[in-house]
Write an enzyme that holds these catalytic residues in place. Sequence first.
Site, PDB file in Angstrom:
ATOM      1  N   GLU A   1      46.895   0.864  14.104  1.00  0.00           N
ATOM      2  CA  GLU A   1      46.473   0.172  15.478  1.00  0.00           C
ATOM      3  C   GLU A   1      47.203   0.575  16.772  1.00  0.00           C
ATOM      4  O   GLU A   1      48.091   0.095  17.072  1.00  0.00           O
ATOM      5  CB  GLU A   1      46.664  -1.421  15.210  1.00  0.00           C
ATOM      6  CG  GLU A   1      46.137  -2.423  16.301  1.00  0.00           C
ATOM      7  CD  GLU A   1      46.399  -3.667  16.189  1.00  0.00           C
ATOM      8  OE1 GLU A   1      47.076  -4.216  15.291  1.00  0.00           O
ATOM      9  OE2 GLU A   1      45.695  -4.716  17.023  1.00  0.00           O
TER      10      GLU A   1
ATOM     11  N   LYS B   1      42.439   0.809  13.469  1.00  0.00           N
ATOM     12  CA  LYS B   1      42.118  -0.655  14.185  1.00  0.00           C
ATOM     13  C   LYS B   1      42.151  -0.454  15.677  1.00  0.00           C
ATOM     14  O   LYS B   1      43.461  -0.694  16.250  1.00  0.00           O
ATOM     15  CB  LYS B   1      42.877  -1.766  13.442  1.00  0.00           C
ATOM     16  CG  LYS B   1      43.058  -3.149  14.287  1.00  0.00           C
ATOM     17  CD  LYS B   1      43.702  -4.154  13.521  1.00  0.00           C
ATOM     18  CE  LYS B   1      43.489  -5.481  14.221  1.00  0.00           C
ATOM     19  NZ  LYS B   1      43.931  -6.579  13.475  1.00  0.00           N
TER      20      LYS B   1
HETATM   21  P1  13P Z   1      43.223 -10.406  17.918  1.00  0.00           P
HETATM   22  O1  13P Z   1      41.802 -10.118  17.181  1.00  0.00           O
HETATM   23  O2  13P Z   1      43.478 -11.711  18.227  1.00  0.00           O
HETATM   24  O3  13P Z   1      43.257  -9.269  18.987  1.00  0.00           O
HETATM   25  O4  13P Z   1      44.292  -9.972  16.864  1.00  0.00           O
HETATM   26  C1  13P Z   1      44.186  -8.870  15.958  1.00  0.00           C
HETATM   27  C2  13P Z   1      45.456  -8.361  15.686  1.00  0.00           C
HETATM   28  O5  13P Z   1      45.764  -8.237  14.357  1.00  0.00           O
HETATM   29  C3  13P Z   1      46.306  -7.734  16.732  1.00  0.00           C
HETATM   30  O6  13P Z   1      47.280  -6.966  16.003  1.00  0.00           O
END
Ligand code: 13P
Length: 338
Positions: free
Chosen positions: A178, A220
């Site tokens: 991510e 992600k």
């Molecule tokens: P949000 O969808 O609230 O941005 O959170 C997702 C997430 O896991 C961020 O690391």
Amino acid sequence: MNKQALEDIAQAMLADGQGILAADESTGTIKKRFDSIDTVSTEESRRDYREMLFRATQAMQENISGVILYDETIRQKAADGTPLTQLMVEAGAVPGIKVDTGAKDLAGHAGEMVTEGLDGLRERLAEYHDLGARFAKWRAVLNITDTNPSAACLTANTHALARYAALCQEAGIVPIVEPEVIMDGGHSVERCYEVTSAALTALYEQLDNQGVHLEGSILKPNMIVSGTTNANQAGIDQVAEMTLDCFHKCVPTAVPGIVFLSGGQSDELATAHLDAMNKIGNLPWKLSFSYGRALQAAPLKAWGGKAENVPAAQAAFAHRAKMNGLATLGQWDASLEG
Ligand code: 13P
């Protein structure tokens, strides 16, 4: 590395019409969420809240393929003694775990962060695997200014993501990588495109360097959106087109799936954007969700810290999960929001 086993887990997480529930708020973050509903954050109240989500049978069975947990939660038991991980496994969702230890100030680079957590990660992953985790998450934080993120910030964060991903795969755990480009700021949608492209390009170079098996990994990312305080907000179709254009250029087709973060978008906009991308379709990867706030805001509010509100909260969660499930198929419509 057992490549087939990793691919099988990733495919289960990317099942049709389903997505990931990000319920891995750190103790500090969940306290902020509970403050908003005037509820005290204790080990028990956090457990009760998350048990409510994981026992929302309709949402969990039909639209949730995996749940990202925090260290405390993966060890917790429901009020009746059932491990919380067992609740999700019984509902057909894969348990996952956040393993980074947070974003810290990057030395010598004011306003920039580097995510930590590599020390001892091999041992922690082995323990999490024993506790039932079959996928993990590591989040890098990239803030946009006219000059940031710097090359140093991109390199440090994507290198750490790749080291993390390789350790996960060694442990039989699918890494969600991510690199979150933060929405906050006055930047244009074009600037978000530019920074996200640079981040994804650096990430896939680093994953390649570390020998990460892309077919057994999941991305992600953020969507390509205008900065929150930019007066000129890109519309739904533009966000969808620019996001897909960026991914076609920067994300290898070996990656089986892309699961978006919501990042502060409203519930409905997060759904509408995902739906618009899947309506365009013709994609080499599955395109789904891994939302925290955009899945939980409604049930959190409906729950309000009160046991008698559990059915209403579960219904609110089921609705958002269903809307997002439809969006993964390009079958959502605003009229379904009711
Ligand atoms: P949000 O969808 O609230 O941005 O959170 C997702 C997430 O896991 C961020 O690391």
